[in-house]
Design an enzyme around this catalytic site. Structure first.
Site, PDB file in Angstrom:
ATOM      1  N   HIS A  89       3.236   4.964   9.534  1.00  0.00           N
ATOM      2  CA  HIS A  89       4.111   3.833   9.351  1.00  0.00           C
ATOM      3  C   HIS A  89       4.060   2.577  10.281  1.00  0.00           C
ATOM      4  O   HIS A  89       3.975   1.535   9.839  1.00  0.00           O
ATOM      5  CB  HIS A  89       5.737   4.370   9.449  1.00  0.00           C
ATOM      6  CG  HIS A  89       5.970   5.589   8.223  1.00  0.00           C
ATOM      7  ND1 HIS A  89       5.794   5.392   6.971  1.00  0.00           N
ATOM      8  CD2 HIS A  89       6.426   6.698   8.684  1.00  0.00           C
ATOM      9  CE1 HIS A  89       6.041   6.616   6.271  1.00  0.00           C
ATOM     10  NE2 HIS A  89       6.738   7.399   7.408  1.00  0.00           N
TER      11      HIS A  89
ATOM     12  N   LEU B   7       7.936 -19.152   1.841  1.00  0.00           N
ATOM     13  CA  LEU B   7       7.802 -18.064   1.352  1.00  0.00           C
ATOM     14  C   LEU B   7       9.063 -17.079   1.622  1.00  0.00           C
ATOM     15  O   LEU B   7       9.823 -17.116   2.696  1.00  0.00           O
ATOM     16  CB  LEU B   7       6.717 -17.243   2.026  1.00  0.00           C
ATOM     17  CG  LEU B   7       6.427 -15.664   1.807  1.00  0.00           C
ATOM     18  CD1 LEU B   7       6.001 -15.495   0.408  1.00  0.00           C
ATOM     19  CD2 LEU B   7       5.548 -15.027   2.435  1.00  0.00           C
TER      20      LEU B   7
ATOM     21  N   ASP C 212       2.311   2.429  -0.144  1.00  0.00           N
ATOM     22  CA  ASP C 212       2.269   3.967  -0.100  1.00  0.00           C
ATOM     23  C   ASP C 212       1.045   4.520   0.446  1.00  0.00           C
ATOM     24  O   ASP C 212      -0.117   3.769   0.629  1.00  0.00           O
ATOM     25  CB  ASP C 212       2.075   4.231  -1.550  1.00  0.00           C
ATOM     26  CG  ASP C 212       2.520   5.949  -1.607  1.00  0.00           C
ATOM     27  OD1 ASP C 212       3.172   6.397  -0.857  1.00  0.00           O
ATOM     28  OD2 ASP C 212       2.329   6.628  -2.730  1.00  0.00           O
TER      29      ASP C 212
ATOM     30  N   ARG D 196      -0.634   9.898   4.488  1.00  0.00           N
ATOM     31  CA  ARG D 196      -1.654  10.399   4.286  1.00  0.00           C
ATOM     32  C   ARG D 196      -2.863   9.988   5.398  1.00  0.00           C
ATOM     33  O   ARG D 196      -3.543  10.534   5.700  1.00  0.00           O
ATOM     34  CB  ARG D 196      -2.196  10.300   2.896  1.00  0.00           C
ATOM     35  CG  ARG D 196      -1.520  11.395   2.161  1.00  0.00           C
ATOM     36  CD  ARG D 196      -1.770  11.285   0.588  1.00  0.00           C
ATOM     37  NE  ARG D 196      -0.745  10.300   0.116  1.00  0.00           N
ATOM     38  CZ  ARG D 196      -0.738   9.627  -0.905  1.00  0.00           C
ATOM     39  NH1 ARG D 196      -1.521   9.838  -1.946  1.00  0.00           N
ATOM     40  NH2 ARG D 196       0.482   8.887  -1.322  1.00  0.00           N
TER      41      ARG D 196
HETATM   42  C1  IPE Z   1       7.418   4.856  -2.983  1.00  0.00           C
HETATM   43  O1  IPE Z   1       6.565   5.684  -2.362  1.00  0.00           O
HETATM   44  C2  IPE Z   1       8.414   4.237  -2.171  1.00  0.00           C
HETATM   45  C3  IPE Z   1       8.027   3.468  -1.026  1.00  0.00           C
HETATM   46  C4  IPE Z   1       6.689   2.938  -0.914  1.00  0.00           C
HETATM   47  C5  IPE Z   1       9.011   2.934  -0.288  1.00  0.00           C
HETATM   48  P1  IPE Z   1       6.716   7.392  -2.348  1.00  0.00           P
HETATM   49  O2  IPE Z   1       5.816   7.917  -1.404  1.00  0.00           O
HETATM   50  O3  IPE Z   1       8.287   7.738  -2.002  1.00  0.00           O
HETATM   51  O4  IPE Z   1       6.837   7.779  -3.935  1.00  0.00           O
HETATM   52  P2  IPE Z   1       6.395   8.853  -4.579  1.00  0.00           P
HETATM   53  O5  IPE Z   1       7.124  10.247  -4.052  1.00  0.00           O
HETATM   54  O6  IPE Z   1       4.798   9.104  -4.565  1.00  0.00           O
HETATM   55  O7  IPE Z   1       6.715   8.772  -6.051  1.00  0.00           O
HETATM   56  C1  IPE Z   2       4.887   4.941   2.236  1.00  0.00           C
HETATM   57  O1  IPE Z   2       3.897   5.849   2.666  1.00  0.00           O
HETATM   58  C2  IPE Z   2       6.060   4.683   3.161  1.00  0.00           C
HETATM   59  C3  IPE Z   2       7.500   5.196   2.808  1.00  0.00           C
HETATM   60  C4  IPE Z   2       7.521   5.552   1.525  1.00  0.00           C
HETATM   61  C5  IPE Z   2       8.503   4.864   3.366  1.00  0.00           C
HETATM   62  P1  IPE Z   2       4.593   7.347   2.665  1.00  0.00           P
HETATM   63  O2  IPE Z   2       5.443   7.900   3.849  1.00  0.00           O
HETATM   64  O3  IPE Z   2       5.057   7.386   1.320  1.00  0.00           O
HETATM   65  O4  IPE Z   2       3.061   8.211   2.694  1.00  0.00           O
HETATM   66  P2  IPE Z   2       2.467   9.506   1.806  1.00  0.00           P
HETATM   67  O5  IPE Z   2       2.630   8.851   0.469  1.00  0.00           O
HETATM   68  O6  IPE Z   2       3.178  10.493   1.926  1.00  0.00           O
HETATM   69  O7  IPE Z   2       0.917   9.367   2.243  1.00  0.00           O
HETATM   70 MG    MG Z   3       4.345   8.151  -0.629  1.00  0.00          MG
END
Ligand code: IPE
Ligand code: IPE
Ligand code: MG
Length: 236
Positions: A33, A127, A16, A20
């Site tokens: 990403h 793995l 996650d 940000r």
């Molecule tokens: C969880 O992250 C899903 C992935 C890392 C793919 P999100 O950013 O979607 O989750 P929330 O919205 O913070 O709960």
């Molecule tokens: C995790 O990063 C990747 C996916 C959920 C696909 P986010 O896209 O959720 O990034 P934040 O949490 O908004 O920073």
């Molecule tokens: Mg996120």
């Protein structure tokens, strides 16, 4: 029965914070990403070094379909590039690729590349890299319940046959051991619909840093933290 923690057999990661990370740098979210894909490479390498059997990465959730179409398209393109570029490396590193989730919902082109990489790496042994794609734990559990009800209504099983082992055998993860360690980056203290059944007794390690800043040394640190934990499984 309490178990002396050693190296985890299976690590699951909620990757996650890509958005940000990008925002902090004044970049579009897709750049976050893209940078996050590099952290995936580092983690695979670290797991190989430690002899970890399974690494499951939460790459795209059922709920992520609610994001703007442009971001979804960028994520799918990135996944396709990852599959194209990493297949040779996975062969070299003896990594077997698997996927869990509602894969049928992915675009046809993405699905095809995924299928090709899974088939190509199927006999690799060191793995198992499991990508959770269009994955939602509640959907997974609902589908398992549906398949049991179907079998019951067609006379193949009775209520008494439904054990936790039988239930687990209907999940996407039927042939994957439960994670011992679950890592989440970006400091959020939640599991966001990830492996709810499977993480019943997993040890959780949360990192404040965003996923693109997560590297090999962080994975080693998480495993070290895991080795200091006292897993009790409800016992003494
Ligand atoms: C969880 O992250 C899903 C992935 C890392 C793919 P999100 O950013 O979607 O989750 P929330 O919205 O913070 O709960
Ligand atoms: C995790 O990063 C990747 C996916 C959920 C696909 P986010 O896209 O959720 O990034 P934040 O949490 O908004 O920073
Ligand atoms: Mg996120």
């Amino acid at each position: 029965m309490p178990e002396t923690p050693t190296t985890p057999k299976h690590i699951a990661i909620i990757m996650d914070g890509n958005g940000r990370w990008a925002k902090e740098r004044g970049l579009p979210r897709r750049e976050g990403h893209r940078a996050g894909a590099e952290s995936v490479r580092e983690c695979v390498e670290a797991c190989k070094q430690l002899g970890i059997g399974y690494l499951t990465l939460y790459a795209f959730s059922s709920e992520n379909w609610n994001r703007p179409a442009a971001e979804i398209t960028a994520l799918m393109a990135l996944l396709e590039r990852f599959l194209d570029q990493k297949a040779d490396e996975m062969m070299k590193q003896d990594v077997r690729l698997q996927a869990i989730g509602h894969i049928e919902r992915l675009p046809e082109k993405t699905r095809k590349k995924l299928r090709t990489a899974i088939e190509r790496t199927a006999n690799n042994k060191s793995l198992t890299l499991v990508l959770a794609l269009s994955y939602g734990s509640r959907e997974e559990i609902t589908e398992a319940a549906r398949s049991l009800v179907k079998d019951a209504s067609e006379g193949r099983l009775t209520a008494a046959d439904v054990t936790k082992e039988l239930f687990a055998s209907r999940l996407y993860t039927h042939d994957i051991p439960d994670p011992d360690l679950m890592i989440r980056t970006s400091g959020e203290m939640r599991v966001s619909n990830f492996l709810l059944w499977q993480i019943s007794y997993a040890e959780l390690v949360i990192f404040k840093k965003f996923w693109p800043d997560f590297g090999q040394s962080d994975l080693f640190e998480a495993v070290e933290e895991y080795s200091r934990r006292h897993r009790r499984f409800g016992g003494l």
